[in-house]
Structure formats: structure tokens, C-alpha cells
Write an enzyme that holds these catalytic residues in place. Sequence first.
Site, PDB file in Angstrom:
ATOM      1  N   VAL A 154       0.814  -1.224   0.000  1.00  0.00           N
ATOM      2  CA  VAL A 154       0.000   0.000   0.000  1.00  0.00           C
ATOM      3  C   VAL A 154       0.848   1.275   0.000  1.00  0.00           C
ATOM      4  CG1 VAL A 154      -1.999  -1.094   1.096  1.00  0.00           C
ATOM      5  CG2 VAL A 154      -0.292   0.052   2.536  1.00  0.00           C
TER       6      VAL A 154
ATOM      7  N   SER B 113      -7.770   3.856  14.910  1.00  0.00           N
ATOM      8  CA  SER B 113      -7.527   3.241  16.221  1.00  0.00           C
ATOM      9  C   SER B 113      -7.914   4.247  17.293  1.00  0.00           C
ATOM     10  CB  SER B 113      -6.053   2.883  16.378  1.00  0.00           C
ATOM     11  OG  SER B 113      -5.762   2.602  17.732  1.00  0.00           O
TER      12      SER B 113
ATOM     13  N   TYR C 286       2.456   6.059  15.174  1.00  0.00           N
ATOM     14  CA  TYR C 286       1.242   5.268  14.935  1.00  0.00           C
ATOM     15  C   TYR C 286      -0.004   6.115  15.226  1.00  0.00           C
ATOM     16  CZ  TYR C 286      -2.120   1.409  15.485  1.00  0.00           C
ATOM     17  OH  TYR C 286      -3.203   0.569  15.381  1.00  0.00           O
ATOM     18  N   ALA C 287      -0.002   6.818  16.372  1.00  0.00           N
ATOM     19  CA  ALA C 287      -1.165   7.646  16.744  1.00  0.00           C
ATOM     20  C   ALA C 287      -1.388   8.747  15.714  1.00  0.00           C
ATOM     21  CB  ALA C 287      -0.951   8.251  18.131  1.00  0.00           C
ATOM     22  N   ALA C 288      -0.289   9.361  15.243  1.00  0.00           N
ATOM     23  CA  ALA C 288      -0.422  10.426  14.238  1.00  0.00           C
ATOM     24  C   ALA C 288      -1.000   9.848  12.940  1.00  0.00           C
ATOM     25  CB  ALA C 288       0.930  11.077  13.975  1.00  0.00           C
ATOM     26  N   SER C 289      -0.544   8.647  12.568  1.00  0.00           N
ATOM     27  CA  SER C 289      -1.069   8.036  11.335  1.00  0.00           C
ATOM     28  C   SER C 289      -2.554   7.720  11.480  1.00  0.00           C
ATOM     29  CB  SER C 289      -0.281   6.771  10.972  1.00  0.00           C
ATOM     30  OG  SER C 289      -0.614   5.685  11.832  1.00  0.00           O
ATOM     31  N   LYS C 290      -2.952   7.261  12.678  1.00  0.00           N
ATOM     32  CA  LYS C 290      -4.355   6.872  12.885  1.00  0.00           C
ATOM     33  C   LYS C 290      -5.255   8.103  13.027  1.00  0.00           C
ATOM     34  CE  LYS C 290      -3.778   2.553  12.410  1.00  0.00           C
ATOM     35  NZ  LYS C 290      -4.504   1.811  11.379  1.00  0.00           N
TER      36      LYS C 290
HETATM   37  P1  NAD Z   1      -1.457  -6.969  11.803  1.00  0.00           P
HETATM   38  O1  NAD Z   1      -0.139  -6.338  12.009  1.00  0.00           O
HETATM   39  O2  NAD Z   1      -1.738  -8.298  12.401  1.00  0.00           O
HETATM   40  O3  NAD Z   1      -1.774  -7.049  10.260  1.00  0.00           O
HETATM   41  C1  NAD Z   1      -1.487  -5.999   9.410  1.00  0.00           C
HETATM   42  C2  NAD Z   1      -1.256  -6.556   8.023  1.00  0.00           C
HETATM   43  O4  NAD Z   1      -0.818  -5.474   7.196  1.00  0.00           O
HETATM   44  C3  NAD Z   1      -0.164  -7.640   7.992  1.00  0.00           C
HETATM   45  O5  NAD Z   1      -0.672  -8.798   7.366  1.00  0.00           O
HETATM   46  C4  NAD Z   1       0.954  -6.996   7.195  1.00  0.00           C
HETATM   47  O6  NAD Z   1       1.667  -7.914   6.381  1.00  0.00           O
HETATM   48  C5  NAD Z   1       0.183  -5.998   6.340  1.00  0.00           C
HETATM   49  N1  NAD Z   1       1.048  -4.940   5.844  1.00  0.00           N
HETATM   50  C6  NAD Z   1       2.087  -4.317   6.466  1.00  0.00           C
HETATM   51  N2  NAD Z   1       2.655  -3.431   5.630  1.00  0.00           N
HETATM   52  C7  NAD Z   1       1.952  -3.467   4.466  1.00  0.00           C
HETATM   53  C8  NAD Z   1       2.064  -2.800   3.225  1.00  0.00           C
HETATM   54  N3  NAD Z   1       3.023  -1.890   3.006  1.00  0.00           N
HETATM   55  N4  NAD Z   1       1.197  -3.113   2.244  1.00  0.00           N
HETATM   56  C9  NAD Z   1       0.234  -4.033   2.450  1.00  0.00           C
HETATM   57  N5  NAD Z   1       0.082  -4.720   3.596  1.00  0.00           N
HETATM   58  C10 NAD Z   1       0.949  -4.435   4.596  1.00  0.00           C
HETATM   59  O7  NAD Z   1      -2.543  -5.870  12.266  1.00  0.00           O
HETATM   60  P2  NAD Z   1      -3.894  -6.022  13.089  1.00  0.00           P
HETATM   61  O8  NAD Z   1      -3.564  -6.011  14.526  1.00  0.00           O
HETATM   62  O9  NAD Z   1      -4.733  -7.120  12.532  1.00  0.00           O
HETATM   63  O10 NAD Z   1      -4.569  -4.623  12.765  1.00  0.00           O
HETATM   64  C11 NAD Z   1      -5.366  -4.398  11.619  1.00  0.00           C
HETATM   65  C12 NAD Z   1      -5.797  -2.951  11.608  1.00  0.00           C
HETATM   66  O11 NAD Z   1      -6.491  -2.639  12.811  1.00  0.00           O
HETATM   67  C13 NAD Z   1      -4.610  -1.986  11.555  1.00  0.00           C
HETATM   68  O12 NAD Z   1      -4.941  -0.888  10.748  1.00  0.00           O
HETATM   69  C14 NAD Z   1      -4.423  -1.574  12.993  1.00  0.00           C
HETATM   70  O13 NAD Z   1      -3.788  -0.352  13.126  1.00  0.00           O
HETATM   71  C15 NAD Z   1      -5.865  -1.528  13.449  1.00  0.00           C
HETATM   72  N6  NAD Z   1      -5.997  -1.664  14.899  1.00  0.00           N
HETATM   73  C16 NAD Z   1      -5.516  -2.756  15.556  1.00  0.00           C
HETATM   74  C17 NAD Z   1      -5.676  -2.860  16.940  1.00  0.00           C
HETATM   75  C18 NAD Z   1      -5.188  -4.043  17.708  1.00  0.00           C
HETATM   76  O14 NAD Z   1      -5.384  -4.074  18.928  1.00  0.00           O
HETATM   77  N7  NAD Z   1      -4.608  -5.046  17.068  1.00  0.00           N
HETATM   78  C19 NAD Z   1      -6.314  -1.828  17.629  1.00  0.00           C
HETATM   79  C20 NAD Z   1      -6.786  -0.721  16.926  1.00  0.00           C
HETATM   80  C21 NAD Z   1      -6.620  -0.661  15.556  1.00  0.00           C
END
Ligand code: NAD
Length: 321
Positions: free
Chosen positions: A135, A213, A226-230
Site C-alpha cells: 500500500v 484506532s 502510529y497515533a499520528a497516522s491513525k
Molecule cells: P497486523 O499487524 O496483524 O496485520 C497488518 C497486516 O498489514 C499484515 O498482514 C501486514 O503484512 C500488512 N502490511 C504491512 N505493511 C503493508 C504494506 N506496506 N502493504 C500491504 N500490507 C501491509 O494488524 P492487526 O492487529 O490485525 O490490525 C489491523 C488494523 O487494525 C490496523 O490498521 C491496525 O492499526 C488496526 N488496529 C488494531 C488494533 C489491535 O489491537 N490489534 C487496535 C486498533 C486498531
Amino acid sequence: MWRLITYTEQYTPITPYKSTYAIGIVEDENGNRLVVRIDSKYFGRLRTGMVGSVYEEWSIFGSFKKFVPEGVEEPAKVALVTGSARGIGAAIALELAKAGYTVVVSDLTYDESAEKTLQEIKAAGGSAIFVAIDVSSRESVERAVKEVAEKLGRIDVLVNSAEITRDAYLQRMSAEDWDAVIKVNLTGASNCAKAVAPYMIRQGGGVIVNISSIVGMVGNVGQTNYAASKAGLIGLTYSLAKELAPYGIRVVAIAPGFVRTRMTLAVPKSILRDYLRRIPIARLIEPTEVAKLVKHVVENEAINGVVIPIDLGLTISSPKA
Ligand code: NAD
């Protein structure tokens, strides 16, 4: 019974007439003719000669005649979920597949996790393909979105879920770690939205769901990047929702709290326990619970331009504690 004689698809991006629909002329068996409006959801499937019914419909500009064609099959809708090889993205892909969407599971590379997600979708009776997308690369996103459109013919839903974390106190954070997180989490989502929008516009609508997030709303120590991106995703959501509404495209952000994923389970137990103690309902959120909310957002056409927390009440506890 009315027959469609001629029609034209309209995009009107000018306030206050912002809208996307077709205007047509229909005729009944006695030769009576009416000028009618036709929903954008029929874009690409309208044909002169097709028959249907005419209804009176109300709008803020007065009532108008609406033509609803008969026998137009609903195409299988397509949902592209970034970062969906594993974690929350995989749960979203599975949920949307169960809801009847043809799902594009996409991630950096096709690995065991991606294979497992595809198998789970197939076992649940769903349909899915894998397309590799980085991405953070505009070229990769554009190539992949073109591939999806060529293979599946349309893109109805985009879920921006791909992410990375590079946690450190800002004082100790390298410039590379700052840039990398912004580039994947924020620029990545914008790259994908920009690439799918022309397809959604041509189809007459779509939905973009950005997985933000709760950290983007209340902050977190060691996660400035991370917080700034979200938080950036929230601004992107608000602005893009305004830009794309005239084309029938909704843009919504979801802000989960702590979800049971690799990322969360990697947090040291004592710190995790400390976080959980501050949440009114002190448990982790399941990825399936986030996925169900995404499905609801995709299906509920009244939800647009908002951030929906799914956080067990974390935001009403003491955020700065
Ligand atoms: P994860 O890290 O398990 O999965 C993220 C996926 O993104 C991975 O499969 C990774 O290979 C892929 N990825 C990384 N860089 C990439 C790139 N350049 N292009 C394409 N894919 C890429 O994440 P998760 O914990 O399942 O979180 C999913 C979403 O939910 C994220 O946006 C995260 O910020 C958000 N989120 C997660 C939590 C949590 O507690 N886990 C809380 C709030 C928000």
C-alpha cells in the site's frame, strides 16, 4: 409497465445539486412518455428497451418520477481488504465473504497466513482471490487495483486495514521509523482510496472503511508515529467523505480499542493488564467483533463521514491516565 427509450448517466458535482443518477425517458403501451430519474446503482446495466415500474419519490428539490428496471441481476459485489492475510483484516475479509462479497485478500506477499485466510473463506462457502499489494507504493496499488477490476469487473468496498508499528518514545524514534509508519498507515490508505475511487464513481457508488484506532483519538505513550497516522486517517475520512458523497461513495473510519491480535498479545502482560484495568469492560475485543462492525458500516447506507469507536468504553475512561 414502462419501457426505457433513452437515458444518460449524470454526475453533478455542484452544490447544492450534488448527485449521481441517470435521467431517462420511458414510454407505456399507450405511447405516454415520462422523464424519470434512475438510481446510480444501475449504472453500467441500463439498456434501452428494458421494462420496469415508475414511482413518485420525494427529494429536497420536490418530488420526481423514479424508474426501477425489472429483472436486473445484482452483480456479486467486490470488497478489497488491505493487510488481510492475518489479524483483523483477515476477520473482515471472512465476514464480508460470508455476507456474499467476492473478497480480494491482499497483503505484501502470498504466504501461509494468506493461504489460511483464503481457505477459511472457501470453507465458509465464500469466494476470494489474493492480490499482492504494497500500500505504501502508488505503483503497486495502481497495478493491483487495475488487476482486481480486470479480474472481477468492479470494486464496491475498500477496507484500509494494512498497518505497521515502529514503537518508541519520540526522543528515541528514528526518522525512518516515523516515515515508515506514516507511509504505510496513512499514505497507504490514501493511495488505495485514490486508486479505487474512479472505479466506484463509474459504478455509481461504493464504501471506503478506514481502520483507525482509539490511539488516534486519545494517544498512547511510545506510539507518536502510529497515533499520528491513525489520527490522520480520521481527517482523511472526514475530507474524503465530503469529496466523494456526490458520487454515492461513503467513507467511514472505525477506531478499535485493544483487539486480541499478535500486536496486542506481544505487549508485556503487566502493561496489558494495566491498560485493561482502565477499560470499563476489562477484556480484549475479538477481531470478529471489529469485522461485524465493518460489515454493518458497509451495509448501512446512512453511515457516512464518522469515526465509530469499538472500544468497550475505553474512550469514556480516563484517556490521559
Ligand atoms: P497486523 O499487524 O496483524 O496485520 C497488518 C497486516 O498489514 C499484515 O498482514 C501486514 O503484512 C500488512 N502490511 C504491512 N505493511 C503493508 C504494506 N506496506 N502493504 C500491504 N500490507 C501491509 O494488524 P492487526 O492487529 O490485525 O490490525 C489491523 C488494523 O487494525 C490496523 O490498521 C491496525 O492499526 C488496526 N488496529 C488494531 C488494533 C489491535 O489491537 N490489534 C487496535 C486498533 C486498531
